[in-house]
Design an enzyme around this catalytic site. Structure first.
Site, mmCIF file in Angstrom:
data_model
loop_
_atom_site.group_PDB
_atom_site.id
_atom_site.type_symbol
_atom_site.label_atom_id
_atom_site.label_comp_id
_atom_site.label_asym_id
_atom_site.label_seq_id
_atom_site.Cartn_x
_atom_site.Cartn_y
_atom_site.Cartn_z
ATOM 1 C CE1 TYR A 59 -3.000 -3.068 0.358
ATOM 2 C CE2 TYR A 59 -3.606 -2.330 2.554
ATOM 3 C CZ TYR A 59 -3.748 -3.225 1.515
ATOM 4 O OH TYR A 59 -4.636 -4.268 1.627
ATOM 5 C CD1 TRP A 90 4.439 -8.076 -4.014
ATOM 6 C CD2 TRP A 90 2.248 -8.119 -3.527
ATOM 7 N NE1 TRP A 90 3.733 -7.885 -5.183
ATOM 8 C CE2 TRP A 90 2.387 -7.913 -4.921
ATOM 9 C CE3 TRP A 90 0.957 -8.196 -2.974
ATOM 10 C CZ2 TRP A 90 1.300 -7.769 -5.783
ATOM 11 C CZ3 TRP A 90 -0.136 -8.050 -3.830
ATOM 12 C CH2 TRP A 90 0.035 -7.840 -5.211
ATOM 13 C CG LEU A 223 -18.706 -0.428 4.107
ATOM 14 C CD1 LEU A 223 -18.243 0.966 4.517
ATOM 15 C CD2 LEU A 223 -20.037 -0.764 4.762
ATOM 16 C CD1 TRP A 231 -8.480 -0.798 -9.158
ATOM 17 C CD2 TRP A 231 -9.083 -2.370 -7.702
ATOM 18 N NE1 TRP A 231 -8.795 -0.173 -7.971
ATOM 19 C CE2 TRP A 231 -9.161 -1.115 -7.068
ATOM 20 C CE3 TRP A 231 -9.426 -3.512 -6.970
ATOM 21 C CZ2 TRP A 231 -9.559 -0.965 -5.729
ATOM 22 C CZ3 TRP A 231 -9.821 -3.365 -5.637
ATOM 23 C CH2 TRP A 231 -9.881 -2.098 -5.034
ATOM 24 C CG ASN A 277 -15.301 11.313 5.105
ATOM 25 O OD1 ASN A 277 -15.657 11.505 6.258
ATOM 26 N ND2 ASN A 277 -15.890 11.875 4.079
#
Length: 327
Positions: A59, A90, A223, A231, A277
């Site tokens: 990430y 990974w 969600l 992707w 957020n």
């Protein structure tokens, strides 16, 4: 699952450790995310009550995650043992001799002494080396022979060395889990399998298989996902627009997102919704003050479309591509 509270929402793992049932996902497109947004979000999440942070070396923001955790510890807001951090191995690091050095590199980036959970991110090995997405001159993926059992043994050694408290897997199907569960001389079973799981993709068979083997399901994209067509399979509609989730939400004065998350935790599935957020980080944690009835759980289960958002079709020709099989 109704005993879970904002203060204590941990599930027992099969190795005696425990995992908070709500975590903050930290994957965000590095090209579109301002520097510092991840660190800020992790700090807000810890203030809100999150104790589980899900991250990964690929990430490109583990330095921010580590910094945020360390700041909150220095402030006295939490102790290291209150925080549960999951890191991931990974595809280019599967050869057994690379596993421990790779985890040590992650710990150095985080500036932490250990992670709480270290998982094999995908069952597909790529050509080892520093290139995260190795391609040949024709733009084809360069795969590597996979030996999941050998990789697993290297993870067991990391646990024994104290570099990680628990070890698990991600995106493994039943056959791949059985490879490890049936491995001669197995020392530690996977504690968890992190997979896509939400009301449109409920994974009933894999959930049942994992229950039988005392493996916790960690649901990513709980969600639904970003609608990034590069992707994500956008043929499945946005989950949060669903009328059933919204009408149940109205009854409890909750959002569709909160209903979807509550559905998962009542099934014993850990959720790791990603948000940078502040409002939504708070909202996603406010799921301990209501519970869904059996009838509502059944109504949400009936929404299952059995369609993945995250199909990873670019790797479907890999011999260990996990999604050809039913589960």
């Amino acid at each position: 699952m109704n005993h879970l509270t904002a203060e204590n929402h941990r599930l027992m793992l099969n190795d005696g450790n425990s995992i908070p049932v709500v975590g903050l996902g930290t994957y965000a497109d590095p090209k579109k995310t301002p520097k510092g947004a991840c660190a800020e979000s992790v700090k807000i999440a810890i203030d809100v009550g999150y104790r589980h942070i899900d991250g990964a070396f690929v990430y490109h923001n583990e330095h921010e995650v580590g910094q945020a955790i360390r700041e909150k510890i220095a402030e006295g807001k939490v102790k290291r043992e209150d925080i549960f951090y999951c890191g991931k191995l990974w595809n280019t690091c599967h050869p057994p001799e690379l596993v421990k050095p790779t985890l040590e590199k992650t710990l150095k980036i985080l500036q932490l002494d250990y992670v709480d959970l270290y998982i094999i991110e995908l069952p597909m090995a790529f050509k080892p080396g520093d290139v995260i997405y190795p391609l040949d001159e024709n733009g084809k993926w360069i795969y590597h022979e996979t030996d999941l059992c050998a990789t697993w043994e290297a993870l067991e050694a990391c646990k024994e060395a104290g570099l990680t408290k628990s070890i698990g897997v991600s995106n493994f199907n039943r056959r791949q889990l059985e490879l490890i569960l049936n491995k001669p001389g197995l020392k530690y079973k996977p504690v968890s399998n992190q997979i896509e799981c939400h009301p449109y993709f409920t994974q009933p068979k894999l959930l049942e298989f994992c229950r039988q083997h005392d493996i916790v399901l960690v649901g990513y994209s709980p969600l639904g996902t970003s609608r990034d067509e590069s992707w994500v399979n956008v043929s499945s509609p946005p989950l949060l627009d669903d009328p059933v989730l919204n009408s149940i939400g109205e009854k409890y004065n909750k959002t569709a997102a909160q209903v979807a998350l509550r559905f998962s935790i009542q099934r014993g599935v850990v959720v790791i919704p990603k948000s940078f957020n502040p409002e939504r980080i708070r909202e996603n944690f406010q799921i301990f003050d209501f519970s869904l009835t059996n009838k509502e759980m059944k109504a949400i289960e009936a929404l299952n479309k059995n369609i993945r958002y995250v199909e990873l079709l670019m790797w479907k020709d890999h011999p260990e591509y996990p999604f050809h099989e039913e589960y």
